[in-house]
Design an enzyme around this catalytic site. Structure first.
Site, PDB file in Angstrom:
ATOM      1  N   HIS A 186      54.684  23.594  49.946  1.00 44.05           N
ATOM      2  CA  HIS A 186      55.988  23.024  48.953  1.00 44.05           C
ATOM      3  C   HIS A 186      57.227  23.520  49.038  1.00 44.05           C
ATOM      4  CE1 HIS A 186      52.339  21.239  46.886  1.00 44.05           C
ATOM      5  NE2 HIS A 186      52.888  20.248  46.534  1.00 44.05           N
ATOM      6  N   LYS A 223      43.868  11.262  43.685  1.00 45.44           N
ATOM      7  CA  LYS A 223      44.029  11.996  42.544  1.00 45.44           C
ATOM      8  C   LYS A 223      43.668  11.313  41.160  1.00 45.44           C
ATOM      9  CE  LYS A 223      44.476  16.505  43.862  1.00 45.44           C
ATOM     10  NZ  LYS A 223      43.750  17.722  43.040  1.00 45.44           N
ATOM     11  N   TYR A 257      47.310  11.096  48.682  1.00 39.27           N
ATOM     12  CA  TYR A 257      47.084  12.037  47.781  1.00 39.27           C
ATOM     13  C   TYR A 257      47.057  11.442  46.239  1.00 39.27           C
ATOM     14  CZ  TYR A 257      48.102  16.641  45.100  1.00 39.27           C
ATOM     15  OH  TYR A 257      47.933  17.864  44.592  1.00 39.27           O
ATOM     16  N   LYS A 261      61.864  30.613  54.393  1.00 39.20           N
ATOM     17  CA  LYS A 261      62.967  30.612  55.248  1.00 39.20           C
ATOM     18  C   LYS A 261      64.100  31.600  54.757  1.00 39.20           C
ATOM     19  CE  LYS A 261      63.299  26.094  54.429  1.00 39.20           C
ATOM     20  NZ  LYS A 261      63.838  24.457  54.671  1.00 39.20           N
ATOM     21  N   LEU A 291      46.183  29.037  45.364  1.00 34.96           N
ATOM     22  CA  LEU A 291      47.538  29.357  44.698  1.00 34.96           C
ATOM     23  C   LEU A 291      47.059  29.426  43.224  1.00 34.96           C
ATOM     24  CD1 LEU A 291      50.381  29.854  44.015  1.00 34.96           C
ATOM     25  CD2 LEU A 291      50.633  27.270  44.178  1.00 34.96           C
ATOM     26  N   VAL A 292      46.637  28.169  42.597  1.00 36.84           N
ATOM     27  CA  VAL A 292      46.021  28.191  41.355  1.00 36.84           C
ATOM     28  C   VAL A 292      44.915  29.028  40.897  1.00 36.84           C
ATOM     29  CG1 VAL A 292      45.459  26.614  39.652  1.00 36.84           C
ATOM     30  CG2 VAL A 292      47.152  25.724  41.388  1.00 36.84           C
TER      31      VAL A 292
HETATM   32  P1  NAP Z   1      45.917  25.764  47.810  1.00 31.25           P
HETATM   33  O1  NAP Z   1      46.520  27.118  47.446  1.00 31.25           O
HETATM   34  O2  NAP Z   1      46.139  24.892  48.883  1.00 31.25           O
HETATM   35  O3  NAP Z   1      44.153  26.092  47.594  1.00 31.25           O
HETATM   36  C1  NAP Z   1      43.383  25.028  48.164  1.00 31.25           C
HETATM   37  C2  NAP Z   1      41.980  25.557  47.720  1.00 31.25           C
HETATM   38  O4  NAP Z   1      41.047  24.503  48.128  1.00 31.25           O
HETATM   39  C3  NAP Z   1      41.507  26.724  48.484  1.00 31.25           C
HETATM   40  O5  NAP Z   1      40.946  27.674  47.776  1.00 31.25           O
HETATM   41  C4  NAP Z   1      40.918  26.194  49.655  1.00 31.25           C
HETATM   42  O6  NAP Z   1      39.927  26.948  50.117  1.00 31.25           O
HETATM   43  C5  NAP Z   1      40.064  24.910  48.842  1.00 31.25           C
HETATM   44  N1  NAP Z   1      39.649  23.910  50.030  1.00 31.25           N
HETATM   45  C6  NAP Z   1      40.449  22.895  50.556  1.00 31.25           C
HETATM   46  N2  NAP Z   1      39.771  22.129  51.131  1.00 31.25           N
HETATM   47  C7  NAP Z   1      38.531  22.412  50.841  1.00 31.25           C
HETATM   48  C8  NAP Z   1      37.095  22.127  51.224  1.00 31.25           C
HETATM   49  N3  NAP Z   1      36.732  20.922  52.208  1.00 31.25           N
HETATM   50  N4  NAP Z   1      36.046  22.499  50.735  1.00 31.25           N
HETATM   51  C9  NAP Z   1      35.880  23.601  49.974  1.00 31.25           C
HETATM   52  N5  NAP Z   1      37.157  24.144  49.595  1.00 31.25           N
HETATM   53  C10 NAP Z   1      38.284  23.506  50.124  1.00 31.25           C
HETATM   54  O7  NAP Z   1      46.136  24.778  46.743  1.00 31.25           O
HETATM   55  P2  NAP Z   1      46.651  24.966  45.048  1.00 31.25           P
HETATM   56  O8  NAP Z   1      48.158  24.830  45.148  1.00 31.25           O
HETATM   57  O9  NAP Z   1      46.052  26.106  44.541  1.00 31.25           O
HETATM   58  O10 NAP Z   1      46.226  23.825  44.417  1.00 31.25           O
HETATM   59  C11 NAP Z   1      45.081  23.722  43.461  1.00 31.25           C
HETATM   60  C12 NAP Z   1      44.923  22.451  42.681  1.00 31.25           C
HETATM   61  O11 NAP Z   1      46.261  22.182  42.161  1.00 31.25           O
HETATM   62  C13 NAP Z   1      44.777  21.094  43.610  1.00 31.25           C
HETATM   63  O12 NAP Z   1      43.964  20.203  42.990  1.00 31.25           O
HETATM   64  C14 NAP Z   1      46.095  20.531  43.817  1.00 31.25           C
HETATM   65  O13 NAP Z   1      46.259  19.323  43.846  1.00 31.25           O
HETATM   66  C15 NAP Z   1      46.797  20.823  42.477  1.00 31.25           C
HETATM   67  N6  NAP Z   1      48.367  20.866  42.291  1.00 31.25           N
HETATM   68  C16 NAP Z   1      49.003  21.714  43.289  1.00 31.25           C
HETATM   69  C17 NAP Z   1      50.641  21.884  43.258  1.00 31.25           C
HETATM   70  C18 NAP Z   1      51.081  22.748  44.039  1.00 31.25           C
HETATM   71  O14 NAP Z   1      52.541  22.735  43.729  1.00 31.25           O
HETATM   72  N7  NAP Z   1      50.825  23.633  44.630  1.00 31.25           N
HETATM   73  C19 NAP Z   1      51.109  20.692  42.229  1.00 31.25           C
HETATM   74  C20 NAP Z   1      50.265  20.007  41.357  1.00 31.25           C
HETATM   75  C21 NAP Z   1      48.937  20.061  41.427  1.00 31.25           C
HETATM   76  P3  NAP Z   1      40.390  28.011  51.545  1.00 31.25           P
HETATM   77  O15 NAP Z   1      41.161  29.079  50.773  1.00 31.25           O
HETATM   78  O16 NAP Z   1      39.349  28.543  52.061  1.00 31.25           O
HETATM   79  O17 NAP Z   1      41.020  27.169  52.389  1.00 31.25           O
HETATM   80  P1  GDP Z   2      57.009  17.291  45.971  1.00 33.44           P
HETATM   81  O1  GDP Z   2      57.618  18.057  44.795  1.00 33.44           O
HETATM   82  O2  GDP Z   2      55.663  16.975  45.939  1.00 33.44           O
HETATM   83  O3  GDP Z   2      58.025  16.242  46.242  1.00 33.44           O
HETATM   84  O4  GDP Z   2      57.163  18.407  47.324  1.00 33.44           O
HETATM   85  P2  GDP Z   2      57.926  19.592  47.699  1.00 33.44           P
HETATM   86  O5  GDP Z   2      57.499  20.642  46.841  1.00 33.44           O
HETATM   87  O6  GDP Z   2      57.518  19.637  49.183  1.00 33.44           O
HETATM   88  O7  GDP Z   2      59.304  19.100  47.597  1.00 33.44           O
HETATM   89  C1  GDP Z   2      59.998  18.250  47.952  1.00 33.44           C
HETATM   90  C2  GDP Z   2      61.598  18.416  47.766  1.00 33.44           C
HETATM   91  O8  GDP Z   2      62.136  19.654  48.025  1.00 33.44           O
HETATM   92  C3  GDP Z   2      62.204  17.143  48.406  1.00 33.44           C
HETATM   93  O9  GDP Z   2      63.342  16.644  47.918  1.00 33.44           O
HETATM   94  C4  GDP Z   2      62.542  17.790  49.723  1.00 33.44           C
HETATM   95  O10 GDP Z   2      63.759  17.201  50.482  1.00 33.44           O
HETATM   96  C5  GDP Z   2      63.131  19.206  49.208  1.00 33.44           C
HETATM   97  N1  GDP Z   2      62.950  20.299  50.208  1.00 33.44           N
HETATM   98  C6  GDP Z   2      64.102  21.114  50.561  1.00 33.44           C
HETATM   99  N2  GDP Z   2      63.965  22.002  51.428  1.00 33.44           N
HETATM  100  C7  GDP Z   2      62.491  21.773  51.437  1.00 33.44           C
HETATM  101  C8  GDP Z   2      61.741  22.865  52.174  1.00 33.44           C
HETATM  102  O11 GDP Z   2      61.956  23.824  53.068  1.00 33.44           O
HETATM  103  N3  GDP Z   2      60.369  22.188  52.279  1.00 33.44           N
HETATM  104  C9  GDP Z   2      59.892  21.390  51.363  1.00 33.44           C
HETATM  105  N4  GDP Z   2      58.573  20.973  51.233  1.00 33.44           N
HETATM  106  N5  GDP Z   2      61.042  20.489  50.585  1.00 33.44           N
HETATM  107  C10 GDP Z   2      61.994  21.074  50.811  1.00 33.44           C
END
Ligand code: NAP
Ligand code: GDP
Length: 316
Positions: free
Chosen positions: A181, A142, A138, A189, A14-15
């Site tokens: 998430h 981190k 996690y 959904k 995603l990022v």
């Molecule tokens: P993501 O969409 O799940 O992508 C994860 C990435 O990591 C993919 O490129 C995946 O490769 C790679 N990866 C996973 N396991 C690996 C391994 N063992 N070796 C090499 N590469 C690996 O994650 P994202 O949401 O973009 O997250 C990016 C960063 O933002 C992370 O550090 C996460 O903790 C942080 N973050 C995310 C959120 C959020 O809401 N998503 C919020 C706050 C912080 P493949 O594509 O090949 O699987």
């Molecule tokens: P967080 O922000 O790291 O806590 O993670 P999430 O993005 O999974 O958000 C969680 C919050 O969304 C919680 O309060 C859940 O109860 C609520 N939630 C409601 N519906 C959903 C759903 O379909 N998926 C997820 N992941 N969370 C949901």
């Protein structure tokens, strides 16, 4: 001008895609960007990862790769989340030191903040108490990146820093109903609800609050951090506190974006996680007072349109 080689771990997620989209409007001729996925190497494996450093000789690294999941993934996988993330982080930072990478930006999360805290939370409060029980694996993995960044800087003079984003969404997200998430989950959904004429089920009461950032805005900010942010200490990258919304509000925006007329119902048997993680962006505003975030409504519409177009191939 010397070429800057920027290697992005986790560049296929995603990022990583947020950065790629942001770069479309902000390319610099002396920068070469390399976006990696797990297919290039498993970053838990030191030898395989070392080959990437040998091959690309990065001058800069953005370390995004992580085992990432929403609340319901983390609740059941604290051990795996700790192990996979701490292994990847140690291998990557160790090789960045060995290969004399000039600057590393690692990605933390507002999930790592203490559960019991005052609000708003800021960058100085990361280590003030345990994270929420649902996400401690996690969260601790981190948090240790911040510890490593300071230790590598003090002992070896490395410029390793980190960013702390709030909840992120956008194109190329993980739309899995079990692991993802909340916004990608609700979008998936709502897609099924519209197709099968069902209600949209929100897990929990929908009352918890979150700041949500669009991946493209985050991409722009991470590029700025790489090029200009001078500190080792982390910086929170989130929308303003006033733009924090409830999960229910997020659900309403999602169904409006679909133009779906069905109802929203709650599943009160499901967990809600931390009620809020309200984070201050005073530090970001000090550096970038004029940065404009995409309005959440528009960002959700763009993500819904992307999901509709890419339903067959989207990660889900
Ligand atoms: P993501 O969409 O799940 O992508 C994860 C990435 O990591 C993919 O490129 C995946 O490769 C790679 N990866 C996973 N396991 C690996 C391994 N063992 N070796 C090499 N590469 C690996 O994650 P994202 O949401 O973009 O997250 C990016 C960063 O933002 C992370 O550090 C996460 O903790 C942080 N973050 C995310 C959120 C959020 O809401 N998503 C919020 C706050 C912080 P493949 O594509 O090949 O699987
Ligand atoms: P967080 O922000 O790291 O806590 O993670 P999430 O993005 O999974 O958000 C969680 C919050 O969304 C919680 O309060 C859940 O109860 C609520 N939630 C409601 N519906 C959903 C759903 O379909 N998926 C997820 N992941 N969370 C949901």
């Amino acid at each position: 001008m010397a070429e800057t080689v920027i290697m992005v771990t986790g560049g296929s997620g995603l990022v990583g895609h947020g950065i790629q989209l942001a770069l479309e409007e902000d390319k610099k001729p002396n920068e070469k960007w390399i976006f990696l996925s797990s297919k290039d190497a498993d970053l838990r494996n030191h030898e395989a990862t070392k080959l990437l450093f040998e091959k690309y000789k990065p001058t800069h690294v953005i370390h995004l790769a992580a085992k990432v999941g929403g609340l319901f993934y983390n609740l059941e996988n604290n051990c795996d989340a700790y192990k996979m993330n701490s292994q990847m982080n140690s291998v990557v930072l160790d090789l960045c030191k060995e290969y004399k990478v000039q600057k590393v930006v690692s990605c933390l999360s507002t999930c790592i903040f203490p559960d019991k805290t005052t609000y708003p939370i800021d960058e100085t409060m990361i280590h003030n108490g345990p994270p929420h029980f649902s996400i401690y694996g996690y969260g601790y993995a981190k948090r240790m990146v911040d510890v490593m960044n300071h230790a590598y800087n003090e002992q070896y003079g490395c410029h390793f820093t980190s960013v702390i984003p709030c909840n992120i969404f956008g194109p190329h997200d993980n739309f899995s109903l079990r692991e993802g998430h909340v916004i990608p989950g609700l979008i998936h959904k709502a897609y099924l609800a519209e197709r099968y004429d069902q209600p949209l089920v929100i897990l929990g009461t929908g009352k918890p609050l979150r700041q949500f950032i669009y991946s493209v805005d985050l991409g722009k900010l991470i590029i700025w951090v790489l090029r200009e942010y001078p500190e080792i200490k982390p910086i929170i990258l989130a929308v303003d506190e006033k733009d924090e919304i409830s999960i229910r509000d997020a659900g309403e925006l999602v169904i409006k974006a679909f133009g779906y007329k069905g109802e929203i119902v709650q599943d009160l048997s499901k967990s809600e996680g931390q009620f809020k993680k309200t984070a201050s962006i005073a530090k970001l505003r000090k550096y970038l007072p004029g940065f404009k975030f995409t309005p959440t409504k528009q960002a959700i519409e763009e993500t819904v349109n992307w999901f509709r177009k890419n339903y067959e191939t989207a990660k889900k």
